[in-house]
Design a protein around this motif. Structure first.
Motif, PDB file in Angstrom:
ATOM      1  N   THR A  71      34.772  38.237  40.027  1.00 51.77           N
ATOM      2  CA  THR A  71      34.262  39.599  40.103  1.00 51.77           C
ATOM      3  C   THR A  71      33.851  40.184  38.727  1.00 51.77           C
ATOM      4  OG1 THR A  71      35.141  41.862  41.061  1.00 51.77           O
ATOM      5  CG2 THR A  71      36.558  40.469  39.818  1.00 51.77           C
ATOM      6  N   ASP A  72      32.783  41.205  39.007  1.00 52.24           N
ATOM      7  CA  ASP A  72      32.515  41.923  37.790  1.00 52.24           C
ATOM      8  C   ASP A  72      33.280  43.200  37.524  1.00 52.24           C
ATOM      9  OD1 ASP A  72      30.582  40.040  37.161  1.00 52.24           O
ATOM     10  OD2 ASP A  72      28.952  41.091  38.666  1.00 52.24           O
ATOM     11  N   PHE A  73      33.993  43.403  38.515  1.00 57.81           N
ATOM     12  CA  PHE A  73      34.981  44.815  38.356  1.00 57.81           C
ATOM     13  C   PHE A  73      35.878  44.446  37.241  1.00 57.81           C
ATOM     14  CE2 PHE A  73      38.936  47.123  39.397  1.00 57.81           C
ATOM     15  CZ  PHE A  73      38.178  48.392  39.403  1.00 57.81           C
ATOM     16  N   LYS A  74      36.014  45.421  36.189  1.00 55.78           N
ATOM     17  CA  LYS A  74      36.893  45.557  35.106  1.00 55.78           C
ATOM     18  C   LYS A  74      37.655  46.562  35.247  1.00 55.78           C
ATOM     19  CE  LYS A  74      33.930  42.651  32.248  1.00 55.78           C
ATOM     20  NZ  LYS A  74      33.538  42.497  30.947  1.00 55.78           N
ATOM     21  N   ASP A 102      31.949  39.247  22.576  1.00 62.01           N
ATOM     22  CA  ASP A 102      31.117  39.854  23.702  1.00 62.01           C
ATOM     23  C   ASP A 102      31.868  40.611  24.739  1.00 62.01           C
ATOM     24  OD1 ASP A 102      32.617  37.967  25.074  1.00 62.01           O
ATOM     25  OD2 ASP A 102      30.805  36.554  25.659  1.00 62.01           O
ATOM     26  N   GLY A 103      33.377  40.641  24.072  1.00 58.88           N
ATOM     27  CA  GLY A 103      34.184  41.344  25.205  1.00 58.88           C
ATOM     28  C   GLY A 103      35.035  40.641  26.208  1.00 58.88           C
ATOM     29  N   LYS A 104      34.610  39.400  26.339  1.00 56.86           N
ATOM     30  CA  LYS A 104      35.339  38.432  27.482  1.00 56.86           C
ATOM     31  C   LYS A 104      36.592  38.304  26.915  1.00 56.86           C
ATOM     32  CE  LYS A 104      35.067  34.106  29.754  1.00 56.86           C
ATOM     33  NZ  LYS A 104      34.218  32.798  29.850  1.00 56.86           N
ATOM     34  N   ILE A 105      37.598  38.314  27.974  1.00 62.80           N
ATOM     35  CA  ILE A 105      39.000  38.066  27.602  1.00 62.80           C
ATOM     36  C   ILE A 105      39.489  36.927  28.305  1.00 62.80           C
ATOM     37  CG2 ILE A 105      41.230  39.075  28.065  1.00 62.80           C
ATOM     38  CD1 ILE A 105      40.163  41.790  27.876  1.00 62.80           C
ATOM     39  N   THR A 129      43.210  50.334  25.015  1.00 66.04           N
ATOM     40  CA  THR A 129      42.653  50.074  26.354  1.00 66.04           C
ATOM     41  C   THR A 129      41.536  49.330  26.467  1.00 66.04           C
ATOM     42  OG1 THR A 129      43.608  52.569  27.145  1.00 66.04           O
ATOM     43  CG2 THR A 129      41.797  51.482  28.536  1.00 66.04           C
ATOM     44  N   ILE A 130      41.549  48.404  27.208  1.00 63.27           N
ATOM     45  CA  ILE A 130      40.417  47.498  27.335  1.00 63.27           C
ATOM     46  C   ILE A 130      40.137  47.148  28.555  1.00 63.27           C
ATOM     47  CG2 ILE A 130      39.766  44.993  26.543  1.00 63.27           C
ATOM     48  CD1 ILE A 130      41.463  45.234  24.236  1.00 63.27           C
ATOM     49  N   TYR A 131      38.775  47.235  29.164  1.00 62.14           N
ATOM     50  CA  TYR A 131      38.196  46.912  30.361  1.00 62.14           C
ATOM     51  C   TYR A 131      38.539  45.404  30.678  1.00 62.14           C
ATOM     52  CZ  TYR A 131      37.055  51.836  31.217  1.00 62.14           C
ATOM     53  OH  TYR A 131      36.971  53.159  31.466  1.00 62.14           O
ATOM     54  N   TRP A 132      39.230  45.012  31.734  1.00 62.83           N
ATOM     55  CA  TRP A 132      39.500  43.660  32.063  1.00 62.83           C
ATOM     56  C   TRP A 132      39.476  43.406  33.397  1.00 62.83           C
ATOM     57  CZ3 TRP A 132      45.104  41.689  32.950  1.00 62.83           C
ATOM     58  CH2 TRP A 132      45.271  40.258  32.878  1.00 62.83           C
ATOM     59  N   ASN A 133      38.929  42.178  33.688  1.00 63.45           N
ATOM     60  CA  ASN A 133      38.770  41.740  35.362  1.00 63.45           C
ATOM     61  C   ASN A 133      40.166  41.252  35.923  1.00 63.45           C
ATOM     62  OD1 ASN A 133      39.113  39.318  34.201  1.00 63.45           O
ATOM     63  ND2 ASN A 133      37.117  38.664  34.677  1.00 63.45           N
ATOM     64  N   GLN A 134      41.076  41.440  35.213  1.00 62.82           N
ATOM     65  CA  GLN A 134      42.601  40.870  35.517  1.00 62.82           C
ATOM     66  C   GLN A 134      42.645  39.501  35.883  1.00 62.82           C
ATOM     67  OE1 GLN A 134      44.634  43.795  36.126  1.00 62.82           O
ATOM     68  NE2 GLN A 134      43.086  44.732  34.910  1.00 62.82           N
ATOM     69  N   GLY A 135      41.768  38.753  35.110  1.00 62.36           N
ATOM     70  CA  GLY A 135      41.685  37.200  35.191  1.00 62.36           C
ATOM     71  C   GLY A 135      41.093  36.904  36.514  1.00 62.36           C
ATOM     72  N   LYS A 136      40.309  37.583  37.116  1.00 63.42           N
ATOM     73  CA  LYS A 136      39.522  37.264  38.385  1.00 63.42           C
ATOM     74  C   LYS A 136      37.879  37.132  37.840  1.00 63.42           C
ATOM     75  CE  LYS A 136      42.990  40.138  41.006  1.00 63.42           C
ATOM     76  NZ  LYS A 136      42.817  41.338  41.978  1.00 63.42           N
ATOM     77  N   ASP A 137      37.759  35.926  37.580  1.00 67.37           N
ATOM     78  CA  ASP A 137      36.403  35.358  36.902  1.00 67.37           C
ATOM     79  C   ASP A 137      35.411  35.500  38.302  1.00 67.37           C
ATOM     80  OD1 ASP A 137      37.208  35.053  34.605  1.00 67.37           O
ATOM     81  OD2 ASP A 137      37.810  32.984  34.953  1.00 67.37           O
TER      82      ASP A 137
END
Length: 226
Positions: A107-110, A174-177, A97-105
């Motif tokens: 927004t900060d919501f992950k 840094d966790g960026k996907i 499980t990884i927190y991801w912004n769903q490809g929506k750069d």
């Protein structure tokens, strides 16, 4: 028994064994529903569940059916990771499980999301799946996308075949996907000055950027260059 009969019988036996192995291993109930006979799910609480694992990929839900137990249905927010493997294959599949912004750069919501972890390191290779339908033109025996038409422009009956396409991502320290829309091109661009070394390695080893295990080897090599 003549030679042709012998080889025909042998082929049928091997085919039957192959089908039996498939049935005992992971199966696809549907294009986006995958089941394994055994696996473990580690919850965010630290509790570990074991049993038959079913992964509903489109819904991002995993279920666990323990032996002589009740069915657990879990979303990524409740799961740290789950691991599965086939009865006849030593390769394990690890999903985290990884927190991801769903490809929506913008927004900060992950959102907590399941990813298959292919390789870990300075650059981590992740994978999900996407699905689409190709139509098989039963009249012209050609493959086309969308609605099928005959040469005169009239729609005709077609057989739809579900297709699975891997989606690859790299995760930075840094966790960026980062989604690799075109695996080979985008990853080589990501490699920057080391792209020529990576390209040469893939060519010499005859590795494909579109095959998960090949791509895993390529990213593992790239990590050795950092």
């Amino acid at each position: 028994m003549n030679r042709n009969t012998y080889f025909r019988s042998l082929f049928l036996t091997i085919s039957a064994l192959g089908m039996a192995c498939t049935l005992q291993a992971q199966v696809r109930q549907d294009i986006d529903v995958q089941e394994w006979p055994a696996g473990t799910v580690t919850l965010t609480t630290g509790e570990v569940l074991e049993g038959v694992i079913t992964y509903y990929r489109a819904q991002d839900i995993v279920t666990v059916l323990p032996e002589n137990g009740r069915l657990h249905s879990l979303s990524p927010v409740n799961v740290e990771q789950f691991e599965v493997k086939n009865d006849f294959d030593t390769r394990r599949h690890l999903f985290k499980t990884i927190y991801w912004n769903q490809g929506k750069d913008y927004t900060d919501f992950k959102k907590p999301t399941f990813f298959e972890l292919l390789t870990d390191g300075n650059v981590t290779l992740l994978m999900r799946e996407s699905y689409y339908k190709r139509t098989i033109d039963t009249y012209l025996t050609e493959y086309k996308e969308g609605t099928v038409y005959d040469p005169m422009g009239y729609p005709i009956d077609a057989v739809f075949a579900d297709q699975i396409k891997p989606q690859f991502f790299v995760m930075q320290p840094d966790g960026k996907i980062i989604l690799l829309q075109h695996a080979r091109r985008d990853f080589l661009n990501y490699c920057g000055k080391k792209a020529s070394q990576v390209k040469s390695f893939a060519r010499k080893q005859k590795l494909s950027f579109d095959a998960p295990m090949d791509f895993k080897a390529i990213v593992t090599y790239y990590n050795t260059l950092l």
